[in-house]
Design a protein around this motif. Structure first.
Motif, PDB file in Angstrom:
ATOM      1  N   ALA A 436       0.607  -1.292   0.139  1.00 11.30           N
ATOM      2  CA  ALA A 436       0.068  -0.070  -0.128  1.00 11.30           C
ATOM      3  C   ALA A 436       0.972   1.395  -0.217  1.00 11.30           C
ATOM      4  O   ALA A 436       0.405   2.290  -0.652  1.00 11.30           O
ATOM      5  N   ARG A 437       2.030   1.329   0.613  1.00 16.82           N
ATOM      6  CA  ARG A 437       3.019   2.440   0.748  1.00 16.82           C
ATOM      7  C   ARG A 437       4.449   2.045   0.337  1.00 16.82           C
ATOM      8  O   ARG A 437       4.958   2.139   1.372  1.00 16.82           O
ATOM      9  N   PRO A 438       4.693   1.717  -0.809  1.00 10.11           N
ATOM     10  CA  PRO A 438       6.094   1.216  -1.059  1.00 10.11           C
ATOM     11  C   PRO A 438       7.231   2.296  -0.941  1.00 10.11           C
ATOM     12  O   PRO A 438       6.986   3.420  -0.819  1.00 10.11           O
ATOM     13  N   PHE A 439       8.202   1.793  -0.565  1.00 10.26           N
ATOM     14  CA  PHE A 439       9.360   2.626  -0.008  1.00 10.26           C
ATOM     15  C   PHE A 439      10.026   3.303  -1.280  1.00 10.26           C
ATOM     16  O   PHE A 439      10.152   2.451  -2.246  1.00 10.26           O
ATOM     17  N   GLY A 440      10.297   4.555  -1.140  1.00 13.92           N
ATOM     18  CA  GLY A 440      10.927   5.165  -2.267  1.00 13.92           C
ATOM     19  C   GLY A 440      12.198   5.899  -1.465  1.00 13.92           C
ATOM     20  O   GLY A 440      12.298   5.672  -0.260  1.00 13.92           O
ATOM     21  N   PRO A 441      12.823   6.607  -1.983  1.00 15.79           N
ATOM     22  CA  PRO A 441      14.037   7.476  -1.503  1.00 15.79           C
ATOM     23  C   PRO A 441      13.592   8.276  -0.506  1.00 15.79           C
ATOM     24  O   PRO A 441      14.219   8.232   0.464  1.00 15.79           O
ATOM     25  N   ALA A 442      12.497   8.928  -0.522  1.00 22.15           N
ATOM     26  CA  ALA A 442      11.987   9.781   0.924  1.00 22.15           C
ATOM     27  C   ALA A 442      11.845   8.721   1.995  1.00 22.15           C
ATOM     28  O   ALA A 442      12.274   9.402   3.222  1.00 22.15           O
ATOM     29  N   GLU A 443      11.520   7.852   1.889  1.00 21.43           N
ATOM     30  CA  GLU A 443      10.993   6.831   2.972  1.00 21.43           C
ATOM     31  C   GLU A 443      12.418   6.257   3.458  1.00 21.43           C
ATOM     32  O   GLU A 443      12.602   6.256   4.679  1.00 21.43           O
ATOM     33  N   TYR A 444      13.606   6.028   2.504  1.00 24.33           N
ATOM     34  CA  TYR A 444      14.800   5.627   3.139  1.00 24.33           C
ATOM     35  C   TYR A 444      15.598   6.591   3.954  1.00 24.33           C
ATOM     36  O   TYR A 444      15.918   6.482   5.015  1.00 24.33           O
ATOM     37  N   ARG A 445      15.228   7.989   3.746  1.00 25.12           N
ATOM     38  CA  ARG A 445      15.709   9.151   4.142  1.00 25.12           C
ATOM     39  C   ARG A 445      15.189   9.262   5.486  1.00 25.12           C
ATOM     40  O   ARG A 445      15.852   9.572   6.542  1.00 25.12           O
ATOM     41  N   ALA A 446      13.907   9.108   5.571  1.00 20.25           N
ATOM     42  CA  ALA A 446      12.936   9.375   6.639  1.00 20.25           C
ATOM     43  C   ALA A 446      13.456   8.386   7.697  1.00 20.25           C
ATOM     44  O   ALA A 446      13.394   8.397   8.786  1.00 20.25           O
ATOM     45  N   LYS A 447      13.536   7.141   7.255  1.00 16.04           N
ATOM     46  CA  LYS A 447      14.038   6.184   8.150  1.00 16.04           C
ATOM     47  C   LYS A 447      15.302   6.351   8.761  1.00 16.04           C
ATOM     48  O   LYS A 447      15.699   6.148   9.949  1.00 16.04           O
ATOM     49  N   PHE A 448      16.235   6.708   7.844  1.00 15.22           N
ATOM     50  CA  PHE A 448      17.566   7.036   8.494  1.00 15.22           C
ATOM     51  C   PHE A 448      17.542   8.232   9.492  1.00 15.22           C
ATOM     52  O   PHE A 448      18.072   8.052  10.671  1.00 15.22           O
ATOM     53  N   LEU A 449      16.872   9.085   9.270  1.00 10.80           N
ATOM     54  CA  LEU A 449      16.785  10.194  10.090  1.00 10.80           C
ATOM     55  C   LEU A 449      16.072   9.986  11.488  1.00 10.80           C
ATOM     56  O   LEU A 449      16.214  10.239  12.511  1.00 10.80           O
ATOM     57  N   ASP A 450      15.116   9.092  11.363  1.00 12.66           N
ATOM     58  CA  ASP A 450      14.434   8.649  12.688  1.00 12.66           C
ATOM     59  C   ASP A 450      15.432   7.656  13.256  1.00 12.66           C
ATOM     60  O   ASP A 450      15.381   7.901  14.832  1.00 12.66           O
ATOM     61  N   LEU A 451      15.920   6.666  12.894  1.00  6.37           N
ATOM     62  CA  LEU A 451      16.920   5.907  13.550  1.00  6.37           C
ATOM     63  C   LEU A 451      18.048   6.349  14.027  1.00  6.37           C
ATOM     64  O   LEU A 451      18.555   6.028  15.124  1.00  6.37           O
ATOM     65  N   ALA A 452      18.772   7.146  13.047  1.00  2.00           N
ATOM     66  CA  ALA A 452      20.159   7.771  13.643  1.00  2.00           C
ATOM     67  C   ALA A 452      19.928   8.874  14.727  1.00  2.00           C
ATOM     68  O   ALA A 452      20.989   9.189  15.294  1.00  2.00           O
ATOM     69  N   GLY A 453      18.624   9.646  14.098  1.00  2.80           N
ATOM     70  CA  GLY A 453      18.887  10.793  15.432  1.00  2.80           C
ATOM     71  C   GLY A 453      19.043  10.472  16.800  1.00  2.80           C
ATOM     72  O   GLY A 453      19.725  11.739  17.242  1.00  2.80           O
ATOM     73  N   PRO A 454      18.747   9.665  17.431  1.00  7.55           N
ATOM     74  CA  PRO A 454      18.919   9.569  18.993  1.00  7.55           C
ATOM     75  C   PRO A 454      20.422   9.690  19.234  1.00  7.55           C
ATOM     76  O   PRO A 454      21.040  10.054  20.248  1.00  7.55           O
ATOM     77  N   ALA A 455      21.218   8.865  18.177  1.00  6.53           N
ATOM     78  CA  ALA A 455      22.624   8.717  18.556  1.00  6.53           C
ATOM     79  C   ALA A 455      23.577   9.528  17.722  1.00  6.53           C
ATOM     80  O   ALA A 455      24.874   9.914  17.827  1.00  6.53           O
ATOM     81  N   VAL A 456      23.153  10.257  16.630  1.00  6.37           N
ATOM     82  CA  VAL A 456      23.849  11.053  15.729  1.00  6.37           C
ATOM     83  C   VAL A 456      23.269  12.542  15.534  1.00  6.37           C
ATOM     84  O   VAL A 456      22.067  12.481  15.259  1.00  6.37           O
ATOM     85  N   ASP A 457      23.803  13.553  15.745  1.00  6.20           N
ATOM     86  CA  ASP A 457      23.471  14.684  15.624  1.00  6.20           C
ATOM     87  C   ASP A 457      22.944  15.186  14.301  1.00  6.20           C
ATOM     88  O   ASP A 457      23.068  14.480  13.002  1.00  6.20           O
ATOM     89  N   GLY A 458      22.086  16.235  14.118  1.00  7.36           N
ATOM     90  CA  GLY A 458      21.496  16.640  12.791  1.00  7.36           C
ATOM     91  C   GLY A 458      22.373  16.909  11.691  1.00  7.36           C
ATOM     92  O   GLY A 458      22.105  16.545  10.341  1.00  7.36           O
ATOM     93  N   VAL A 459      23.366  17.953  12.088  1.00  6.99           N
ATOM     94  CA  VAL A 459      24.462  18.182  11.216  1.00  6.99           C
ATOM     95  C   VAL A 459      25.148  17.002  10.750  1.00  6.99           C
ATOM     96  O   VAL A 459      25.492  16.789   9.301  1.00  6.99           O
ATOM     97  N   GLU A 460      25.512  16.119  11.406  1.00  7.80           N
ATOM     98  CA  GLU A 460      26.250  14.748  10.929  1.00  7.80           C
ATOM     99  C   GLU A 460      25.442  13.920   9.969  1.00  7.80           C
ATOM    100  O   GLU A 460      25.798  13.399   9.048  1.00  7.80           O
ATOM    101  N   CYS A 461      24.088  13.690  10.517  1.00  2.00           N
ATOM    102  CA  CYS A 461      23.254  13.019   9.516  1.00  2.00           C
ATOM    103  C   CYS A 461      23.025  13.752   8.065  1.00  2.00           C
ATOM    104  O   CYS A 461      23.159  12.907   7.054  1.00  2.00           O
ATOM    105  N   ALA A 462      22.945  15.078   8.058  1.00  3.31           N
ATOM    106  CA  ALA A 462      22.890  15.762   6.705  1.00  3.31           C
ATOM    107  C   ALA A 462      24.252  15.435   6.031  1.00  3.31           C
ATOM    108  O   ALA A 462      24.000  15.538   4.497  1.00  3.31           O
ATOM    109  N   ARG A 463      25.148  15.831   6.669  1.00  2.22           N
ATOM    110  CA  ARG A 463      26.417  15.458   5.870  1.00  2.22           C
ATOM    111  C   ARG A 463      26.754  13.869   5.199  1.00  2.22           C
ATOM    112  O   ARG A 463      26.754  13.724   4.200  1.00  2.22           O
ATOM    113  N   PHE A 464      26.168  13.020   5.980  1.00  4.97           N
ATOM    114  CA  PHE A 464      26.218  11.684   5.381  1.00  4.97           C
ATOM    115  C   PHE A 464      25.234  11.565   4.282  1.00  4.97           C
ATOM    116  O   PHE A 464      25.618  10.865   3.257  1.00  4.97           O
ATOM    117  N   LEU A 465      23.923  11.969   4.518  1.00  5.00           N
ATOM    118  CA  LEU A 465      22.892  11.894   3.247  1.00  5.00           C
ATOM    119  C   LEU A 465      23.563  12.612   2.085  1.00  5.00           C
ATOM    120  O   LEU A 465      23.298  12.342   0.910  1.00  5.00           O
TER     121      LEU A 465
END
Length: 499
Positions: A436-465
């Motif tokens: 019903a809701r297939p994953f695309g690039p936006a969903e992969y990025r959202a999953k990354f930000l959701d899961l990495a956020g508690p351990a990695v700050d936002g600037v570092e997450c943005a740099r990696f992406l």
């Protein structure tokens, strides 16, 4: 694609090595076929997916110990990064192991099913470590990933392992060896030797995923990745390997996978045919075994209509035989109803997964498995009313169709104390390419930000992406940019090991 018939040789029977499956795998790895842009993009998205789930697992015990083994080797002028430790470089063998363990720990990256099962994204940790250690660029890594996925998927299509109680990481070794061969532009004879050795040494029993499942389930892909790296190293140095590893009368098919009369059909791309198998694989939206993905979505759908739990007599999940045997009642494992079981056991219990998703309406990689949450009396009471049944129709809907058309879900039948019933079914998880809701690039990025956020700050997450974006555009020459620095003070230290 071309189907290759593979069978054990009779004693004293010989064939040219060019007819062996390992040689044909090596030819695919060495073939400079045109790139499929969608496959390259998906490879980049799966890096994002893998690093997301790894970041969420940084302080899990298996990950701490694997990371400690990498850090204890000391810094290297040329090496590979360890997720969480920034751009510092360590021994690629140990770094690849540590990263692969972090990627697998939460059972949260991609899956594929055909004649057997697999988590093809498990190839990426070892491949990235080799690419960093050898100073390769982003396009080389993406091509290596596409090859490794191709070989992994094609072996899973052709050679069943689970029915012989051999663990699915047996296909991971040859896939990683082939992917390294592509990245390094190695000649066919060298890749052939590496595939032989990796296939020989990657075999282990299915006990890895049975009874009280241990932390080794998370370590297994990294261990096999190390085997594949070692196999390539030996082959590059001129060493030869056991052959024919699949077809020999003492080889994998004859001894482990069906006996002297076994025959399998393995599909592989034709010469010059782009490698697209990665596009047949599917991601996970929830941190649980893949057979539980659709059940979680189905539980969400049912929870507001199911009524008071005290009125429920039993819940039967009618599903395919594989789910029943691996994650359900058919496994014969009482641990799958045990509130004191390991997380690794719980994420392979369809009964537990459905119960908690039904009660909570959310699934969290940490909170859903918290001991207090698992042992809640109302949860245990409902959980023990749930069982699975193998259903022939669902088994056919999984077994017969092409990989992307397979049914992974089931039908849930709730029977109440008064004899009335409530039923719902779901064919595939919402995030599946046919869902019903297939994953695309936006969903992969959202999953990354959701899961990495508690351990990695936002600037570092943005740099990696941003580094991944440059890689997709062909502009990432320094693969140490595929690193993540955890927030200060986050990472826990490991206990000392042998050295």
């Amino acid at each position: 694609m071309r189907l290759h018939a593979v069978r054990p040789l009779k004693p004293q029977e010989r064939r040219p090595r060019e007819d062996e499956l390992a040689w044909k795998i090596a030819e695919v790895a060495a073939d400079g076929a045109p790139d499929d842009p969608a496959a390259l993009e998906m490879a980049a998205m799966r890096i994002v997916d893998d690093w997301a789930v790894a970041a969420a697992a940084l302080n899990r015990p298996s990950v701490i110990s694997a990371r400690g083994a990498a850090l204890d080797t000391g810094l290297r002028p040329r090496g590979a990064t360890v997720i969480g430790c920034g751009d510092a470089l360590f021994d690629p063998y140990r770094a690849g192991y540590a990263n692969a363990t972090a990627i697998r720990e939460l059972d949260f990256n991609d899956s594929f099913f055909a004649a057997d099962s697999s988590h093809p994204g498990d190839v990426i940790g070892p491949l990235a470590a080799v690419a960093q250690g050898r100073g390769l660029d982003g396009m080389a890594l993406l091509r290596g990933i596409v090859t490794a996925y191709e070989i992994q998927v094609d072996l899973v299509k052709g050679i069943a392992l689970n029915r012989y109680r051999i663990d699915h990481v047996a296909h991971l070794g040859p896939a990683v060896a082939a992917g390294i061969g592509t990245m390094l532009s190695l000649p066919v004879p060298v890749i052939y030797q590496a595939v032989n050795l990796a296939a020989q040494l990657a075999v282990s029993t299915r006990q890895t995923r049975k009874n009280r499942i241990s932390s080794y389930k998370a370590n297994a892909p990294g261990h096999v990745g190390q085997i594949a790296m070692l196999a390539v190293d030996r082959a590059m140095r001129g060493e030869s390997s056991p052959a024919p590893v699949y077809e020999g009368d003492y080889g994998i098919l004859a001894i482990l996978l069906g006996g002297p009369e076994a025959e399998v059909q393995v599909p592989l791309p034709e010469p010059g045919e782009p490698k697209r198998a990665i596009l047949e694989t599917y991601p996970k939206e929830h941190s649980a075994g893949y057979h539980g993905q659709a059940l979680i979505d189905l539980a969400y759908k049912m929870r507001d209509r199911i009524g008071p739990e005290d009125d429920i007599r039993d819940i039967v999940i009618r599903t395919k035989e594989l789910t029943h045997l691996v994650m359900g009642s058919g496994a014969g494992d009482p641990e799958k109803w045990d509130p004191h079981a390991s997380r690794e056991t719980l994420d392979h219990s369809a009964m537990f997964i459905f119960t908690v998703a039904l009660q909570d309406g959310v699934w969290d990689h940490d909170n859903s498995y918290a001991p207090d949450r698992v042992a809640r009396p109302d949860t245990v009471a409902l959980w023990r009313k749930v069982r699975t049944e193998a259903d022939d129709a669902w088994t056919r809907a999984f077994t017969d169709p092409a990989p992307l058309d397979k049914a992974h879900g089931g039908r849930v039948v709730v029977t109440y104390a008064d004899g009335s019933t409530y039923e719902e079914e779901l064919r595939v998880a919402n995030a599946h390419p046919r869902g019903a809701r297939p994953f695309g690039p936006a969903e992969y990025r959202a999953k990354f930000l959701d899961l990495a956020g508690p351990a990695v700050d936002g600037v570092e997450c943005a740099r990696f992406l941003g580094a991944v974006e440059r890689m997709m555009a062909g502009g990432l020459d320094d693969l140490t940019q595929l690193s993540l620095q955890a927030r200060p003070g986050i990472l826990r230290e490991a206990s000392p090991g042998l050295f």
